[in-house]
Scaffold this active site. Structure first.
Site, PDB file in Angstrom:
ATOM      1  N   ASN A  59      -2.614  -5.028   3.036  1.00 19.57           N
ATOM      2  CA  ASN A  59      -3.528  -4.677   1.952  1.00 19.57           C
ATOM      3  C   ASN A  59      -3.725  -5.822   0.968  1.00 19.57           C
ATOM      4  OD1 ASN A  59      -2.550  -2.261   3.209  1.00 19.57           O
ATOM      5  ND2 ASN A  59      -3.310  -1.089   1.460  1.00 19.57           N
TER       6      ASN A  59
ATOM      7  N   GLY B 260       0.847  -1.181   0.000  1.00 22.66           N
ATOM      8  CA  GLY B 260       0.000   0.000   0.000  1.00 22.66           C
ATOM      9  C   GLY B 260       0.886   1.236   0.000  1.00 22.66           C
TER      10      GLY B 260
ATOM     11  N   TYR C  45       4.621  -9.614   2.773  1.00 19.53           N
ATOM     12  CA  TYR C  45       4.169  -9.229   1.434  1.00 19.53           C
ATOM     13  C   TYR C  45       4.246 -10.438   0.509  1.00 19.53           C
ATOM     14  CZ  TYR C  45       4.406  -4.326   2.777  1.00 19.53           C
ATOM     15  OH  TYR C  45       4.193  -3.124   3.383  1.00 19.53           O
TER      16      TYR C  45
ATOM     17  N   ARG D 234     -18.707  -0.172  12.147  1.00 19.81           N
ATOM     18  CA  ARG D 234     -19.143   1.224  11.975  1.00 19.81           C
ATOM     19  C   ARG D 234     -18.865   1.685  10.548  1.00 19.81           C
ATOM     20  NH1 ARG D 234     -14.666   4.579  11.678  1.00 19.81           N
ATOM     21  NH2 ARG D 234     -12.734   3.665  12.473  1.00 19.81           N
TER      22      ARG D 234
ATOM     23  N   GLU E  19      -8.063  -3.253   3.895  1.00 18.95           N
ATOM     24  CA  GLU E  19      -6.903  -3.196   4.778  1.00 18.95           C
ATOM     25  C   GLU E  19      -7.125  -3.873   6.118  1.00 18.95           C
ATOM     26  OE1 GLU E  19      -4.612   0.263   4.948  1.00 18.95           O
ATOM     27  OE2 GLU E  19      -5.705   1.314   3.364  1.00 18.95           O
TER      28      GLU E  19
ATOM     29  N   PHE F 283     -11.784  12.103  10.536  1.00 18.82           N
ATOM     30  CA  PHE F 283     -11.302  12.484  11.862  1.00 18.82           C
ATOM     31  C   PHE F 283     -10.527  13.784  11.734  1.00 18.82           C
ATOM     32  CE2 PHE F 283     -12.118   8.007  11.999  1.00 18.82           C
ATOM     33  CZ  PHE F 283     -12.704   7.825  13.241  1.00 18.82           C
TER      34      PHE F 283
ATOM     35  N   HIS G 155      -2.189  -9.787  15.868  1.00 19.82           N
ATOM     36  CA  HIS G 155      -1.091 -10.674  16.272  1.00 19.82           C
ATOM     37  C   HIS G 155       0.214  -9.921  16.032  1.00 19.82           C
ATOM     38  CE1 HIS G 155       1.059 -14.502  16.755  1.00 19.82           C
ATOM     39  NE2 HIS G 155       1.815 -14.127  15.729  1.00 19.82           N
TER      40      HIS G 155
ATOM     41  N   LYS H 144       3.831   3.132   9.629  1.00 20.80           N
ATOM     42  CA  LYS H 144       4.701   4.277   9.880  1.00 20.80           C
ATOM     43  C   LYS H 144       3.978   5.465  10.490  1.00 20.80           C
ATOM     44  CE  LYS H 144       7.981   2.973   6.316  1.00 20.80           C
ATOM     45  NZ  LYS H 144       7.097   2.003   5.617  1.00 20.80           N
TER      46      LYS H 144
HETATM   47  P1  ADP Z   1       1.279  -1.057   3.325  1.00 18.52           P
HETATM   48  O1  ADP Z   1       0.821   0.341   3.073  1.00 18.52           O
HETATM   49  O2  ADP Z   1       2.272  -1.547   2.303  1.00 18.52           O
HETATM   50  O3  ADP Z   1       0.103  -1.976   3.506  1.00 18.52           O
HETATM   51  P2  ADP Z   1       1.582  -0.977   6.195  1.00 18.52           P
HETATM   52  O4  ADP Z   1       2.331   0.089   6.900  1.00 18.52           O
HETATM   53  O5  ADP Z   1       0.083  -0.950   6.261  1.00 18.52           O
HETATM   54  O6  ADP Z   1       2.087  -1.005   4.707  1.00 18.52           O
HETATM   55  O7  ADP Z   1       2.120  -2.347   6.766  1.00 18.52           O
HETATM   56  C1  ADP Z   1       1.516  -3.523   6.339  1.00 18.52           C
HETATM   57  C2  ADP Z   1       2.475  -4.686   6.172  1.00 18.52           C
HETATM   58  O8  ADP Z   1       3.064  -4.995   7.441  1.00 18.52           O
HETATM   59  C3  ADP Z   1       1.736  -5.929   5.745  1.00 18.52           C
HETATM   60  O9  ADP Z   1       1.687  -6.054   4.327  1.00 18.52           O
HETATM   61  C4  ADP Z   1       2.527  -7.043   6.380  1.00 18.52           C
HETATM   62  O10 ADP Z   1       3.514  -7.493   5.472  1.00 18.52           O
HETATM   63  C5  ADP Z   1       3.166  -6.386   7.591  1.00 18.52           C
HETATM   64  N1  ADP Z   1       2.524  -6.698   8.889  1.00 18.52           N
HETATM   65  C6  ADP Z   1       3.230  -6.995  10.013  1.00 18.52           C
HETATM   66  N2  ADP Z   1       2.421  -7.217  11.049  1.00 18.52           N
HETATM   67  C7  ADP Z   1       1.144  -7.063  10.599  1.00 18.52           C
HETATM   68  C8  ADP Z   1      -0.147  -7.186  11.227  1.00 18.52           C
HETATM   69  N3  ADP Z   1      -0.264  -7.501  12.516  1.00 18.52           N
HETATM   70  N4  ADP Z   1      -1.244  -6.959  10.466  1.00 18.52           N
HETATM   71  C9  ADP Z   1      -1.111  -6.646   9.167  1.00 18.52           C
HETATM   72  N5  ADP Z   1       0.068  -6.512   8.513  1.00 18.52           N
HETATM   73  C10 ADP Z   1       1.211  -6.726   9.219  1.00 18.52           C
HETATM   74 MG    MG Z   2      -1.487  -1.341   4.781  1.00 21.65          MG
END
Ligand code: ADP
Ligand code: MG
Length: 147
Positions: free
Chosen positions: A28, A14, A90, A103, A78, A108, A83, A20
């Site tokens: 995603n 994503g 990925y 909801r 998303e 926000f 866990h 971050k």
């Molecule tokens: P993106 O915008 O690429 O989806 P994110 O910041 O949302 O990035 O982080 C998602 C990625 O983090 C997931 O694709 C997965 O590889 C990793 N990840 C690690 N822990 C989790 C979790 N508990 N739930 C979902 N994704 C997780």
């Molecule tokens: Mg994501």
């Protein structure tokens, strides 16, 4: 209550904002091939069960929508898997059974209020998924990738 539905596919990249900016990673899924179920279900926050190939079965809380806070123009799927993982996954096959709706999508006024709301959603999902009417779906064969 909603009629449970399924979506799945490889975990895609994503915008990288979940972890971050919010401290909440969301795995995603591609929306390709899901235009029908996505148009049938309103944008908002859902919960259910997630099967991650090889790794296991987890509770999840999920946003479907345009993320109004970030002004996205495309609908995203998303799920946040409830866990702690050691790293990213990925490309792995992720299968979801969506069993409940929390909801509608909302906007926000601050990042803090958005984050607080997502944590409230997580607590609701955690508790609901322990109730038999929702916990029964953790046995759905779709989650194991066999159907
Ligand atoms: P993106 O915008 O690429 O989806 P994110 O910041 O949302 O990035 O982080 C998602 C990625 O983090 C997931 O694709 C997965 O590889 C990793 N990840 C690690 N822990 C989790 C979790 N508990 N739930 C979902 N994704 C997780
Ligand atoms: Mg994501």
């Amino acid at each position: 209550p909603i009629e449970p539905w399924h979506i799945g596919g490889p975990v895609v990249k994503g915008f990288g904002r979940g972890s971050k900016v919010l401290g909440i990673p969301t795995a995603n899924l591609s929306t390709k091939g899901y235009s029908a179920p996505l148009s049938e279900h309103p944008s908002g926050v859902y919960f259910g069960w997630a099967g991650l190939s090889s790794q296991g079965l987890y509770k999840m809380v999920m946003s479907i929508g345009w993320n109004p806070y970030f002004n996205n123009t495309e609908k995203t799927i998303e799920p946040w898997l409830l866990h702690e993982f050691d790293g990213d996954f990925y490309g792995e096959e992720l299968r979801l059974v969506i069993v409940g709706y929390i909801r509608p999508q909302a906007n926000f006024s601050s990042l803090e209020s958005l984050i607080a709301k997502i944590h409230e959603d997580r607590r609701i999902a955690e508790r609901a998924l322990d109730i038999p009417m929702y916990s029964q779906y953790r046995d759905d064969p779709y989650l194991k990738g066999s159907s």
